[in-house]
Every structure is written in structure tokens, then in C-alpha cells.
Design an enzyme around this catalytic site. Structure first.
Site, PDB file in Angstrom:
ATOM      1  N   GLU A   6      20.177 101.000 -13.108  1.00  0.00           N
ATOM      2  CA  GLU A   6      20.816 100.341 -12.121  1.00  0.00           C
ATOM      3  C   GLU A   6      21.685 101.256 -11.218  1.00  0.00           C
ATOM      4  OE1 GLU A   6      21.956  95.835 -11.596  1.00  0.00           O
ATOM      5  OE2 GLU A   6      23.169  96.739 -13.362  1.00  0.00           O
ATOM      6  N   GLU A  34      17.133  87.004 -13.249  1.00  0.00           N
ATOM      7  CA  GLU A  34      18.194  88.007 -14.009  1.00  0.00           C
ATOM      8  C   GLU A  34      19.285  87.234 -14.517  1.00  0.00           C
ATOM      9  OE1 GLU A  34      19.132  91.132 -11.682  1.00  0.00           O
ATOM     10  OE2 GLU A  34      17.020  92.211 -11.171  1.00  0.00           O
TER      11      GLU A  34
HETATM   12  P1  C2E Z   1      23.419  92.788  -9.686  1.00  0.00           P
HETATM   13  O1  C2E Z   1      22.664  91.658  -9.614  1.00  0.00           O
HETATM   14  O2  C2E Z   1      23.942  93.762 -10.563  1.00  0.00           O
HETATM   15  O3  C2E Z   1      22.994  93.517  -8.033  1.00  0.00           O
HETATM   16  C1  C2E Z   1      23.042  94.844  -7.706  1.00  0.00           C
HETATM   17  C2  C2E Z   1      24.417  95.369  -6.960  1.00  0.00           C
HETATM   18  O4  C2E Z   1      24.728  96.569  -6.718  1.00  0.00           O
HETATM   19  C3  C2E Z   1      24.302  94.827  -5.354  1.00  0.00           C
HETATM   20  O5  C2E Z   1      25.554  94.206  -4.744  1.00  0.00           O
HETATM   21  C4  C2E Z   1      23.562  95.856  -5.108  1.00  0.00           C
HETATM   22  O6  C2E Z   1      23.633  96.021  -3.360  1.00  0.00           O
HETATM   23  C5  C2E Z   1      24.484  96.944  -5.495  1.00  0.00           C
HETATM   24  N1  C2E Z   1      23.753  98.508  -5.745  1.00  0.00           N
HETATM   25  C6  C2E Z   1      22.329  98.671  -5.823  1.00  0.00           C
HETATM   26  N2  C2E Z   1      22.226 100.006  -5.982  1.00  0.00           N
HETATM   27  C7  C2E Z   1      23.665 100.475  -5.716  1.00  0.00           C
HETATM   28  C8  C2E Z   1      23.968 101.944  -5.677  1.00  0.00           C
HETATM   29  O7  C2E Z   1      23.284 102.944  -5.838  1.00  0.00           O
HETATM   30  N3  C2E Z   1      25.278 102.043  -5.536  1.00  0.00           N
HETATM   31  C9  C2E Z   1      26.220 100.976  -5.458  1.00  0.00           C
HETATM   32  N4  C2E Z   1      27.638 101.510  -5.217  1.00  0.00           N
HETATM   33  N5  C2E Z   1      25.832  99.814  -5.451  1.00  0.00           N
HETATM   34  C10 C2E Z   1      24.575  99.445  -5.486  1.00  0.00           C
HETATM   35  P2  C2E Z   1      25.525  92.944  -4.163  1.00  0.00           P
HETATM   36  O8  C2E Z   1      24.336  92.704  -3.236  1.00  0.00           O
HETATM   37  O9  C2E Z   1      26.780  93.013  -3.348  1.00  0.00           O
HETATM   38  O10 C2E Z   1      25.419  92.041  -5.289  1.00  0.00           O
HETATM   39  C11 C2E Z   1      26.447  91.860  -6.043  1.00  0.00           C
HETATM   40  C12 C2E Z   1      26.326  90.951  -7.161  1.00  0.00           C
HETATM   41  O11 C2E Z   1      26.203  89.453  -6.809  1.00  0.00           O
HETATM   42  C13 C2E Z   1      24.960  91.239  -7.940  1.00  0.00           C
HETATM   43  O12 C2E Z   1      25.091  92.393  -8.884  1.00  0.00           O
HETATM   44  C14 C2E Z   1      24.686  89.698  -8.590  1.00  0.00           C
HETATM   45  O13 C2E Z   1      25.376  89.663  -9.653  1.00  0.00           O
HETATM   46  C15 C2E Z   1      25.664  88.921  -7.479  1.00  0.00           C
HETATM   47  N6  C2E Z   1      24.328  88.238  -6.543  1.00  0.00           N
HETATM   48  C16 C2E Z   1      23.642  88.644  -5.713  1.00  0.00           C
HETATM   49  N7  C2E Z   1      22.917  87.740  -5.285  1.00  0.00           N
HETATM   50  C17 C2E Z   1      22.949  86.482  -6.158  1.00  0.00           C
HETATM   51  C18 C2E Z   1      22.661  85.266  -6.019  1.00  0.00           C
HETATM   52  O14 C2E Z   1      21.555  85.024  -5.411  1.00  0.00           O
HETATM   53  N8  C2E Z   1      22.781  84.505  -6.976  1.00  0.00           N
HETATM   54  C19 C2E Z   1      23.948  84.848  -7.918  1.00  0.00           C
HETATM   55  N9  C2E Z   1      24.237  84.026  -8.809  1.00  0.00           N
HETATM   56  N10 C2E Z   1      24.446  86.014  -8.027  1.00  0.00           N
HETATM   57  C20 C2E Z   1      24.047  86.940  -7.097  1.00  0.00           C
HETATM   58 MG    MG Z   2      23.001  94.394 -12.089  1.00  0.00          MG
HETATM   59 MG    MG Z   3      20.858  91.713 -10.621  1.00  0.00          MG
HETATM   60 MG    MG Z   4      25.497  95.916 -11.743  1.00  0.00          MG
END
Ligand code: C2E
Ligand code: MG
Ligand code: MG
Ligand code: MG
Length: 285
Positions: A236, A149
Site C-alpha cells: 500500500e 477489506e
Molecule cells: P485504507 O483502506 O488503508 O485506504 C488507503 C488510504 O491511503 C486511502 O485514504 C488512500 O487515498 C490513501 N493512499 C493511497 N495511496 C497512497 C499513497 O501513495 N500515499 C498516501 N499518503 N496515501 C495513499 P482515504 O481514502 O483517505 O481513506 C482512509 C481510510 O478510511 C481507509 O484506509 C479506510 O480505512 C477508511 N475508509 C475509506 N473508505 C471507507 C469505507 O467506505 N468504509 C470504511 N469503513 N472505511 C473506509
Molecule cells: Mg489500507
Molecule cells: Mg483499505
Molecule cells: Mg493503510
């Protein structure tokens, strides 16, 4: 390009609520050793097919099992990892763990696809696709079972810089998703020129779309174009029944969000997959 970038909505940064974590500052050595000790672990959030409700994939989301502060989300450590030049190391650690998980899922008869978030800093290195393919082979997992992604903003900011790497990832068989689509209006043109397999429509967009005729129209245009390009479309951040109904009737292929499942440990993902009928191996590759 400047105009294009100015039209990108500012990302809403998650408020840092974790007081303990806020007070802590980590040295490069601390961070490195935490990666080596596998304190950074993958959580998994399922993606459900809207045609039949089956789970055919899950997104890997990084969490830090911090010995004192508890489980920390990516906003606490991804920016610092990028700043300190440790993001590649972190991503490869998560890739190894995700591939192990993928292997186990396949052995259990639930060979779903796993998606990994990649930083644009990592994807600027054109050596990455070869290395990741080698790592996948090491684990006995075909790259076809892994999706990388990359955010729409990253692509908008450095289209040419990422094109080569992403093309190579695709040549090796990895899927590529354009993440957080709709937060930056640059990209209908870019969408058609970038070799991706999937568009993930951002939560903020999914939230707004059902409310207004204009929101409907834009959402449906994105879907129409995506489908004509042969791309999977993932909505999403689905939190309500209304949003789920809207994206289903608009024609999205896949949904992700708290309404369907929150990110969870691997053990929880396995239980969830065991509770519902397994997808056909041939469909899930
Ligand atoms: P993302 O890739 O767009 O992941 C989706 C985020 O939205 C995730 O937050 C997820 O927990 C959250 N989410 C999913 N469904 C819902 C929902 O129904 N409502 C709400 N309010 N939130 C929801 P998370 O886990 O805090 O991750 C935030 C961002 O951090 C991710 O956005 C991604 O851009 C980044 N991230 C996470 N893991 C990695 C990684 O291993 N490497 C990198 N480079 N970035 C990461
Ligand atoms: Mg996303
Ligand atoms: Mg993502
Ligand atoms: Mg997002």
C-alpha cells in the site's frame, strides 16, 4: 491479548485540514438523508499487478460530495457514522454503487475486482454475508469479483467476533483482504488462522522497509509466509520509484499508491482502464 494490543502502533489520525468541514456538525437526520441522496460516492484507486503492470483491481474509497464543503475524505465522516449507528447503511449504499460500477466494467470488457472497506462494527453481524451476496446477485455480479477489506487492528481486537462473518463471506465467494497489515505485530499466527485471500501491507511499513536491513528482513518474512499461505500480497501507499523497486524485488504480487494512481472518480477509472490493455476475463474473474 492486552500485551498484543499494546504492541499495536497508534494509528496516525489524518489532520483535519478542511476548515469548513471542521466547523460543521451533522445531525443523524442530516447524515441519513445525505446517504439516501447518494452524496457519499465511491472513489476508485487502482491496484497494479507487479508481474505485468496490469490493473486487475481497484479499491473503493468513500468520499462525501458535500453541497457546501466540497469533497470530504473518510476521516471526516466514518467515525461519526460508526458512532451514530449509520455505518451499515453507508456501507450498503457504497456497495450498491460499487456493484453498479462492477457491472459496467464487466460489460465494457474490463472485469476487474473491486475492494470495499468494511467497519468491524458491520462485520460483527453474521447476517451480513448473506445480505451482501443477495445484493451482489441483484446486480448480477458474482461475489468472486468483490473483496472485503478488514483492518489488521480490527482482527487483532476481535478475532473470534470476526472469524464467523469472514468465514461466511469466503464461503459465499467474496475475497477478504487484511488491511493495514504491519501496524500491529500480533498477527503472524492470526494471519495463518484467518481465512483471508490477500494481505495489504501498510504504507508506514512500506516506507520504512527499504531503509534498513531489519526492515528488509521483516518485510521479506511477511511475504514469505503470505506466499506459503497462498495469499496475494499488496503493498500500500507506493509513492516513490525506490519503494516500487523494493516491493517488486521483495516479491510482492500487487502494488497500490499515488505513484501508480490516486483515488479517482469512476469516469477516470474507466478512462484509465480503456488506455491500457484489458486483462483476460478468465484471469480477472
Ligand atoms: P485504507 O483502506 O488503508 O485506504 C488507503 C488510504 O491511503 C486511502 O485514504 C488512500 O487515498 C490513501 N493512499 C493511497 N495511496 C497512497 C499513497 O501513495 N500515499 C498516501 N499518503 N496515501 C495513499 P482515504 O481514502 O483517505 O481513506 C482512509 C481510510 O478510511 C481507509 O484506509 C479506510 O480505512 C477508511 N475508509 C475509506 N473508505 C471507507 C469505507 O467506505 N468504509 C470504511 N469503513 N472505511 C473506509
Ligand atoms: Mg489500507
Ligand atoms: Mg483499505
Ligand atoms: Mg493503510
Amino acid at each position: 491479548l492486552v500485551q498484543v494490543l499494546e504492541r499495536c502502533m497508534p494509528r496516525v489520525t489524518e489532520p483535519a485540514r478542511h476548515e469548513h468541514a471542521e466547523r460543521m456538525s451533522w445531525s443523524v437526520q442530516d447524515l441519513k438523508s445525505a446517504i439516501m441522496k447518494e452524496q457519499f460516492v465511491p472513489y476508485f484507486q487502482p491496484k497494479a499487478s507487479l508481474a505485468d503492470g496490469q490493473v486487475r483491481g481497484a479499491e473503493v474509497l468513500a468520499r462525501w460530495n458535500h453541497p457546501e464543503a466540497g469533497v470530504l475524505g473518510p476521516y471526516h465522516f466514518i467515525p461519526v457514522m460508526e458512532r451514530e449507528g449509520l455505518i451499515d447503511l453507508l456501507t450498503e449504499s457504497l456497495l450498491h454503487q460499487a456493484l453498479q460500477a462492477s457491472r459496467t466494467l464487466a460489460e465494457n470488457g474490463t472485469p476487474i475486482k473491486l475492494a470495499i472497506n468494511a467497519s468491524p462494527l458491520t462485520l460483527q453481524d453474521v447476517g451480513v454475508p448473506n445480505r451482501w451476496r443477495a445484493i451482489a446477485m441483484e446486480h448480477g455480479v458474482p461475489p468472486e469479483r468483490i473483496i472485503i477489506e478488514v483492518t489488521e487492528t480490527a482482527v487483532a481486537e476481535n478475532f473470534i467476533g470476526l472469524l464467523e462473518t469472514v468465514t461466511r463471506l469466503r464461503m459465499h465467494g467474496f475475497g477478504v483482504a487484511l488491511d493495514d497489515f504491519g501496524t500491529c505485530f500480533s498477527s503472524l499466527q492470526q494471519l495463518s488462522e484467518f481465512p483471508i485471500t490477500e494481505v495489504k501491507i501498510d504504507r508506514s511499513f512500506v516506507m520504512r522497509a527499504p531503509a534498513t536491513p531489519r526492515g528488509h528482513m521483516i518485510f521479506e518474512s511477511i511475504l514469505a509466509l503470505s506466499h506459503r499461505l497462498g495469499l496475494d500480497t499488496v503493498a500500500e501507499g507506493i509513492e516513490t520509484r525506490e519503494q516500487l523497486d523494493f516491493v517488486t524485488s521483495a516479491g510482492c504480487t500487487t502494488a497500490q499508491g499515488f505513484l501508480i494512481a490516486k483515488p479517482s472518480s469512476f469516469a477516470t477509472l474507466r478512462t484509465l482502464l480503456a488506455d491500457i490493455p484489458a486483462p483476460q476475463a478468465t484471469q480477472a474473474v
